[in-house]
Design a protein around this motif. Structure first.
Motif, PDB file in Angstrom:
ATOM      1  N   LYS A  55      40.655  44.243  55.071  1.00  0.00           N
ATOM      2  CA  LYS A  55      39.665  43.114  54.433  1.00  0.00           C
ATOM      3  C   LYS A  55      40.660  41.945  54.625  1.00  0.00           C
ATOM      4  O   LYS A  55      42.032  42.056  53.760  1.00  0.00           O
ATOM      5  CB  LYS A  55      39.066  43.450  53.018  1.00  0.00           C
ATOM      6  CG  LYS A  55      38.284  44.624  53.032  1.00  0.00           C
ATOM      7  CD  LYS A  55      36.726  44.051  53.500  1.00  0.00           C
ATOM      8  CE  LYS A  55      35.996  44.986  52.862  1.00  0.00           C
ATOM      9  NZ  LYS A  55      34.527  44.638  53.050  1.00  0.00           N
ATOM     10  N   MET A  56      40.355  40.958  55.491  1.00  0.00           N
ATOM     11  CA  MET A  56      41.200  39.839  55.464  1.00  0.00           C
ATOM     12  C   MET A  56      40.709  38.517  54.856  1.00  0.00           C
ATOM     13  O   MET A  56      39.300  38.417  55.117  1.00  0.00           O
ATOM     14  CB  MET A  56      41.801  39.481  56.936  1.00  0.00           C
ATOM     15  CG  MET A  56      42.413  40.726  57.585  1.00  0.00           C
ATOM     16  SD  MET A  56      42.890  40.312  59.239  1.00  0.00           S
ATOM     17  CE  MET A  56      41.515  41.364  60.068  1.00  0.00           C
ATOM     18  N   TYR A  57      41.264  37.912  53.907  1.00  0.00           N
ATOM     19  CA  TYR A  57      40.985  36.656  53.206  1.00  0.00           C
ATOM     20  C   TYR A  57      41.915  35.419  53.171  1.00  0.00           C
ATOM     21  O   TYR A  57      42.899  35.727  53.361  1.00  0.00           O
ATOM     22  CB  TYR A  57      40.443  36.905  51.759  1.00  0.00           C
ATOM     23  CG  TYR A  57      39.756  38.076  51.568  1.00  0.00           C
ATOM     24  CD1 TYR A  57      38.309  37.965  51.366  1.00  0.00           C
ATOM     25  CD2 TYR A  57      40.236  39.474  51.394  1.00  0.00           C
ATOM     26  CE1 TYR A  57      37.472  38.950  51.099  1.00  0.00           C
ATOM     27  CE2 TYR A  57      39.306  40.592  51.009  1.00  0.00           C
ATOM     28  CZ  TYR A  57      37.979  40.367  50.907  1.00  0.00           C
ATOM     29  OH  TYR A  57      37.118  41.427  50.755  1.00  0.00           O
ATOM     30  N   SER A  58      41.064  34.346  53.313  1.00  0.00           N
ATOM     31  CA  SER A  58      42.050  33.073  53.292  1.00  0.00           C
ATOM     32  C   SER A  58      41.513  32.506  52.050  1.00  0.00           C
ATOM     33  O   SER A  58      42.548  31.570  51.693  1.00  0.00           O
ATOM     34  CB  SER A  58      41.674  32.186  54.551  1.00  0.00           C
ATOM     35  OG  SER A  58      40.429  31.919  54.576  1.00  0.00           O
ATOM     36  N   ILE A  59      40.652  32.644  51.314  1.00  0.00           N
ATOM     37  CA  ILE A  59      40.360  32.389  49.873  1.00  0.00           C
ATOM     38  C   ILE A  59      40.672  33.316  48.945  1.00  0.00           C
ATOM     39  O   ILE A  59      39.858  34.456  48.986  1.00  0.00           O
ATOM     40  CB  ILE A  59      39.140  31.483  50.001  1.00  0.00           C
ATOM     41  CG1 ILE A  59      39.046  30.233  50.978  1.00  0.00           C
ATOM     42  CG2 ILE A  59      38.750  31.087  48.475  1.00  0.00           C
ATOM     43  CD1 ILE A  59      37.749  29.858  51.231  1.00  0.00           C
ATOM     44  N   ALA A  63      38.182  37.005  47.755  1.00  0.00           N
ATOM     45  CA  ALA A  63      38.863  38.719  47.646  1.00  0.00           C
ATOM     46  C   ALA A  63      38.447  39.180  46.180  1.00  0.00           C
ATOM     47  O   ALA A  63      37.898  40.079  46.334  1.00  0.00           O
ATOM     48  CB  ALA A  63      40.411  38.411  47.854  1.00  0.00           C
ATOM     49  N   ILE A  64      38.780  38.500  45.242  1.00  0.00           N
ATOM     50  CA  ILE A  64      38.406  38.818  43.890  1.00  0.00           C
ATOM     51  C   ILE A  64      36.883  39.155  43.753  1.00  0.00           C
ATOM     52  O   ILE A  64      36.597  40.208  43.219  1.00  0.00           O
ATOM     53  CB  ILE A  64      38.933  37.907  42.841  1.00  0.00           C
ATOM     54  CG1 ILE A  64      40.516  37.752  43.069  1.00  0.00           C
ATOM     55  CG2 ILE A  64      38.426  37.996  41.360  1.00  0.00           C
ATOM     56  CD1 ILE A  64      41.088  36.532  42.191  1.00  0.00           C
ATOM     57  N   GLU A  65      36.192  38.498  44.237  1.00  0.00           N
ATOM     58  CA  GLU A  65      34.631  38.545  44.050  1.00  0.00           C
ATOM     59  C   GLU A  65      34.465  39.901  44.703  1.00  0.00           C
ATOM     60  O   GLU A  65      33.585  40.500  44.309  1.00  0.00           O
ATOM     61  CB  GLU A  65      33.918  37.440  44.579  1.00  0.00           C
ATOM     62  CG  GLU A  65      32.414  37.077  44.237  1.00  0.00           C
ATOM     63  CD  GLU A  65      32.369  37.134  42.806  1.00  0.00           C
ATOM     64  OE1 GLU A  65      31.178  37.746  42.255  1.00  0.00           O
ATOM     65  OE2 GLU A  65      32.877  36.592  42.056  1.00  0.00           O
ATOM     66  N   GLU A  66      34.706  40.041  46.172  1.00  0.00           N
ATOM     67  CA  GLU A  66      34.349  41.120  46.664  1.00  0.00           C
ATOM     68  C   GLU A  66      34.693  42.506  46.018  1.00  0.00           C
ATOM     69  O   GLU A  66      34.090  43.331  46.241  1.00  0.00           O
ATOM     70  CB  GLU A  66      34.845  41.168  48.274  1.00  0.00           C
ATOM     71  CG  GLU A  66      34.153  42.273  49.138  1.00  0.00           C
ATOM     72  CD  GLU A  66      34.356  41.782  50.442  1.00  0.00           C
ATOM     73  OE1 GLU A  66      34.494  42.819  51.260  1.00  0.00           O
ATOM     74  OE2 GLU A  66      34.180  40.569  50.874  1.00  0.00           O
ATOM     75  N   VAL A  67      35.959  42.377  45.755  1.00  0.00           N
ATOM     76  CA  VAL A  67      36.443  43.759  44.848  1.00  0.00           C
ATOM     77  C   VAL A  67      35.557  43.799  43.492  1.00  0.00           C
ATOM     78  O   VAL A  67      35.187  44.956  43.225  1.00  0.00           O
ATOM     79  CB  VAL A  67      37.784  43.477  44.427  1.00  0.00           C
ATOM     80  CG1 VAL A  67      38.506  44.468  43.253  1.00  0.00           C
ATOM     81  CG2 VAL A  67      38.762  43.439  45.988  1.00  0.00           C
ATOM     82  N   SER A  69      32.360  42.924  43.257  1.00  0.00           N
ATOM     83  CA  SER A  69      31.221  43.554  43.512  1.00  0.00           C
ATOM     84  C   SER A  69      31.156  44.717  44.129  1.00  0.00           C
ATOM     85  O   SER A  69      30.166  45.662  43.751  1.00  0.00           O
ATOM     86  CB  SER A  69      30.665  42.784  44.889  1.00  0.00           C
ATOM     87  OG  SER A  69      30.262  41.177  44.593  1.00  0.00           O
ATOM     88  N   ALA A  70      32.463  45.392  44.721  1.00  0.00           N
ATOM     89  CA  ALA A  70      32.483  46.624  45.056  1.00  0.00           C
ATOM     90  C   ALA A  70      32.621  47.563  43.735  1.00  0.00           C
ATOM     91  O   ALA A  70      31.822  48.626  43.624  1.00  0.00           O
ATOM     92  CB  ALA A  70      33.625  46.913  45.868  1.00  0.00           C
ATOM     93  N   MET A  71      33.256  47.195  42.742  1.00  0.00           N
ATOM     94  CA  MET A  71      33.288  47.798  41.525  1.00  0.00           C
ATOM     95  C   MET A  71      31.892  48.027  41.020  1.00  0.00           C
ATOM     96  O   MET A  71      31.508  49.123  40.197  1.00  0.00           O
ATOM     97  CB  MET A  71      34.355  47.208  40.583  1.00  0.00           C
ATOM     98  CG  MET A  71      35.522  47.377  40.973  1.00  0.00           C
ATOM     99  SD  MET A  71      36.709  46.378  39.937  1.00  0.00           S
ATOM    100  CE  MET A  71      36.385  46.950  38.389  1.00  0.00           C
ATOM    101  N   GLU A  72      31.132  46.738  40.674  1.00  0.00           N
ATOM    102  CA  GLU A  72      29.648  46.849  40.560  1.00  0.00           C
ATOM    103  C   GLU A  72      28.881  47.978  41.198  1.00  0.00           C
ATOM    104  O   GLU A  72      27.899  48.534  40.244  1.00  0.00           O
ATOM    105  CB  GLU A  72      29.172  45.512  40.402  1.00  0.00           C
ATOM    106  CG  GLU A  72      29.537  44.460  39.129  1.00  0.00           C
ATOM    107  CD  GLU A  72      29.167  43.092  39.389  1.00  0.00           C
ATOM    108  OE1 GLU A  72      28.529  43.104  40.504  1.00  0.00           O
ATOM    109  OE2 GLU A  72      29.491  42.245  38.575  1.00  0.00           O
ATOM    110  N   GLY A  73      29.087  48.013  42.299  1.00  0.00           N
ATOM    111  CA  GLY A  73      28.340  48.918  42.939  1.00  0.00           C
ATOM    112  C   GLY A  73      28.594  50.560  42.629  1.00  0.00           C
ATOM    113  O   GLY A  73      27.599  51.462  42.874  1.00  0.00           O
ATOM    114  N   MET A  74      29.808  50.742  42.058  1.00  0.00           N
ATOM    115  CA  MET A  74      30.055  52.149  41.681  1.00  0.00           C
ATOM    116  C   MET A  74      29.602  52.338  40.213  1.00  0.00           C
ATOM    117  O   MET A  74      29.612  53.418  39.759  1.00  0.00           O
ATOM    118  CB  MET A  74      31.604  52.135  41.608  1.00  0.00           C
ATOM    119  CG  MET A  74      32.518  52.120  42.940  1.00  0.00           C
ATOM    120  SD  MET A  74      34.089  52.084  42.495  1.00  0.00           S
ATOM    121  CE  MET A  74      34.631  51.959  44.171  1.00  0.00           C
TER     122      MET A  74
END
Length: 183
Positions: A55-59, A63-67, A69-74
């Motif tokens: 996963k590549m991010y420039s902002i 990156a924090i938001e996607e991690v 969101s992935a945790m919330e899905g768990m």
């Protein structure tokens, strides 16, 4: 991290993503998060072959938001009760095999398959055990079996395996709804 989900940073570093980063991610069953860097050509090929996600991010906030969101899905969904009907007993009829209550639906809509509880003077009388659900034995309008009765209408009902009904008791119909949990 939360009490239920733990995020572990296995390795952090600066510079281009290389083959050893991919091998470490593969051995650890992890993903690679890159901030303002790209993988080398060899690392990119190795990641494709190994099925490792980069996963590549420039902002950084993305990156924090996607991690997050992935945790919330768990997280397991939380189950909440939603009151769907309140039914007041106006008359009680005792028969050989059953006790039938003549009722009026005060609000909501009582359904034949609703989970219910009997409330007398603000105290839950049935069921009293934790995690136990009571259900209707029958639901009638006039002499016809019906699936539901709406607010303002009268009905007759019986409660499965329970006969201690009294005038003034309230039968609360509820359903359990899964609610997505957030961190």
């Amino acid at each position: 991290s939360t009490q239920e989900i733990l995020v572990s940073v296995i390795h952090k570093g600066v510079g281009q993503i290389n083959e050893s980063d991919i091998v470490l991610a593969e051995a650890s069953d992890a993903i690679v998060i890159a901030f303002n860097v790209r993988p080398s050509l060899q690392a990119s090929r190795l990641a494709d072959n190994a099925g490792i996600e980069i996963k590549m991010y420039s902002i950084i906030y993305n990156a924090i938001e996607e991690v997050k969101s992935a945790m919330e899905g768990m997280l397991e969904p939380k189950v909440q009760e939603k009151i769907v009907a309140n039914v007041e007993i106006r008359e009680v009829f005792k028969f050989d095999k059953a006790t039938v209550a003549g009722c009026i639906v005060l609000d909501g809509k009582v359904k034949r398959d609703s989970k219910i509880r009997l409330i007398r003077d603000g105290i839950v009388i049935y069921p009293t055990a934790e995690g136990v659900n009571a259900e209707l034995g029958s639901l009638k309008r006039f002499k016809d079996d019906v699936k539901e009765v709406s607010s303002g209408y009268e009905c007759g009902l019986s409660i499965h395996n329970f006969n201690d009904l009294q005038i003034g008791d309230v039968i609360e119909g509820y359903e359990q709804v899964a609610v997505k949990r957030t961190l």
